[in-house]
Design an enzyme around this catalytic site. Sequence first.
Site, PDB file in Angstrom:
ATOM      1  N   ASP A  24      55.212 -16.236  77.929  1.00 23.20           N
ATOM      2  CA  ASP A  24      56.287 -16.867  78.708  1.00 23.20           C
ATOM      3  C   ASP A  24      55.784 -17.248  80.095  1.00 23.20           C
ATOM      4  OD1 ASP A  24      58.815 -17.864  79.144  1.00 23.20           O
ATOM      5  OD2 ASP A  24      59.760 -15.917  79.482  1.00 23.20           O
ATOM      6  N   GLY A  43      67.228 -14.595  84.145  1.00 23.54           N
ATOM      7  CA  GLY A  43      66.564 -15.419  83.145  1.00 23.54           C
ATOM      8  C   GLY A  43      67.400 -15.390  81.879  1.00 23.54           C
ATOM      9  N   HIS A  44      66.740 -15.495  80.733  1.00 23.50           N
ATOM     10  CA  HIS A  44      67.484 -15.571  79.481  1.00 23.50           C
ATOM     11  C   HIS A  44      68.143 -14.254  79.123  1.00 23.50           C
ATOM     12  CE1 HIS A  44      66.014 -19.516  78.886  1.00 23.50           C
ATOM     13  NE2 HIS A  44      64.758 -19.115  79.022  1.00 23.50           N
TER      14      HIS A  44
HETATM   15  P1  ADP Z   1      64.111 -12.763  82.554  1.00 25.67           P
HETATM   16  O1  ADP Z   1      63.299 -11.868  81.690  1.00 25.67           O
HETATM   17  O2  ADP Z   1      65.564 -12.647  82.255  1.00 25.67           O
HETATM   18  O3  ADP Z   1      63.600 -14.178  82.551  1.00 25.67           O
HETATM   19  P2  ADP Z   1      62.800 -12.359  85.127  1.00 25.67           P
HETATM   20  O4  ADP Z   1      62.005 -11.105  85.141  1.00 25.67           O
HETATM   21  O5  ADP Z   1      62.046 -13.627  84.925  1.00 25.67           O
HETATM   22  O6  ADP Z   1      63.984 -12.213  84.070  1.00 25.67           O
HETATM   23  O7  ADP Z   1      63.613 -12.443  86.504  1.00 25.67           O
HETATM   24  C1  ADP Z   1      64.544 -13.475  86.737  1.00 25.67           C
HETATM   25  C2  ADP Z   1      64.400 -14.020  88.160  1.00 25.67           C
HETATM   26  O8  ADP Z   1      64.587 -12.977  89.119  1.00 25.67           O
HETATM   27  C3  ADP Z   1      63.003 -14.589  88.470  1.00 25.67           C
HETATM   28  O9  ADP Z   1      62.898 -15.942  88.113  1.00 25.67           O
HETATM   29  C4  ADP Z   1      62.918 -14.399  89.984  1.00 25.67           C
HETATM   30  O10 ADP Z   1      63.573 -15.446  90.657  1.00 25.67           O
HETATM   31  C5  ADP Z   1      63.710 -13.109  90.225  1.00 25.67           C
HETATM   32  N1  ADP Z   1      62.816 -11.931  90.276  1.00 25.67           N
HETATM   33  C6  ADP Z   1      62.345 -11.240  89.218  1.00 25.67           C
HETATM   34  N2  ADP Z   1      61.571 -10.202  89.590  1.00 25.67           N
HETATM   35  C7  ADP Z   1      61.537 -10.215  90.934  1.00 25.67           C
HETATM   36  C8  ADP Z   1      60.883  -9.387  91.942  1.00 25.67           C
HETATM   37  N3  ADP Z   1      60.126  -8.335  91.586  1.00 25.67           N
HETATM   38  N4  ADP Z   1      61.060  -9.717  93.242  1.00 25.67           N
HETATM   39  C9  ADP Z   1      61.821 -10.780  93.583  1.00 25.67           C
HETATM   40  N5  ADP Z   1      62.456 -11.588  92.699  1.00 25.67           N
HETATM   41  C10 ADP Z   1      62.324 -11.328  91.389  1.00 25.67           C
HETATM   42 MG    MG Z   2      61.940 -15.017  83.361  1.00 28.05          MG
END
Ligand code: ADP
Ligand code: MG
Length: 314
Positions: free
Chosen positions: A163, A44-45
């Site tokens: 978010d 993500g970001h």
């Molecule tokens: P950020 O805070 O940078 O936005 P996220 O927590 O949203 O990060 O994670 C980014 C991406 O990683 C998510 O959109 C998803 O596709 C994948 N992801 C995150 N957590 C998990 C998880 N527990 N299991 C599988 N995929 C995950």
């Molecule tokens: Mg995210």
Amino acid sequence: RAIVRDIDMLEEKNPSIIPKPTPEVDPTVFEKRFLRKVRDLGEGHFGKVELCRYDPREDKTGELVAVKSLKPENREEQSTNLSREIDILKGLYHDNIVKYKGICLEEGGQAIKLIMQYVPLGSLKDYLPRNRNKTSLNTLLSYSIQICEGMEYLGSQNYIHRDLAARNVLVENESTVKIGDFGLTKSIKENEGYYTVKDENESPVFWYAPECLSLCKFYLASDVWSFGVTMYELITYCDSSISPMTLFLRMIGQTQGQMTVLRLVNLLADGRRLPRPDGCSEPVYKLMRKCWEQTPEQRITFGCLIKELKNLLQ
Ligand code: ADP
Ligand code: MG
């Protein structure tokens, strides 16, 4: 074996002479050397998430976990945010919220990683476009209900998510979704009921309610607005050609930076909203519109959303 028996007898007679086994290892502390990367899961970001096997026996029988770390360029400024995310997630227990497993410390405790349950089908944003055929309207409504239930619980713990979007909802199996990514989640002081943003690094503007955009204030009801946008994403199967960003940019024209927010604020104040997607029934669209009332007090609550969504299930 004789020695073991002797020790057992000795211990029976005098329990204090045998040293206690080493204290239980903390199961929420994961050792970096046993954490083996399998593949990237997404980013993500601020963060990136990897699928790893935690394999202390080193025989590939260990469990799969999702490991979130900060992208190197964000290490410095975001590390307190990741620590906060960890502290928040640690205290949340709900079927529709991703499960916390622990942490992994690195480089003398400087860089911290969040270990959570691996949610195998990825985010709704990845999943829905590829699985339109097996995802009926009823299933989409059921996902919506589950998201509301997770959000209602989050609110009951006095947190605002800030978010909520399809990219931050994970798919466990065809019938279960979980809210993930608590990176922007903030605790609300009970007497204030809202959270004021101080650092304006990054904001998912097209998911934000008017008061977030113009006053930098976040209420529980601001999450309801974002839920409405998320529901719009679900109903459109996250089709990027009609995504919230694509449509809002089409409405305001291509602009940059603060100009985008300014035009978006004006457009929303004029009462303009995302349109009813093709094939979306009027009652379903009406629910989204109840999330998009201009002032926070007028908006529907997560509790009422759950009731109304259940009525729409066939
Ligand atoms: P950020 O805070 O940078 O936005 P996220 O927590 O949203 O990060 O994670 C980014 C991406 O990683 C998510 O959109 C998803 O596709 C994948 N992801 C995150 N957590 C998990 C998880 N527990 N299991 C599988 N995929 C995950
Ligand atoms: Mg995210």
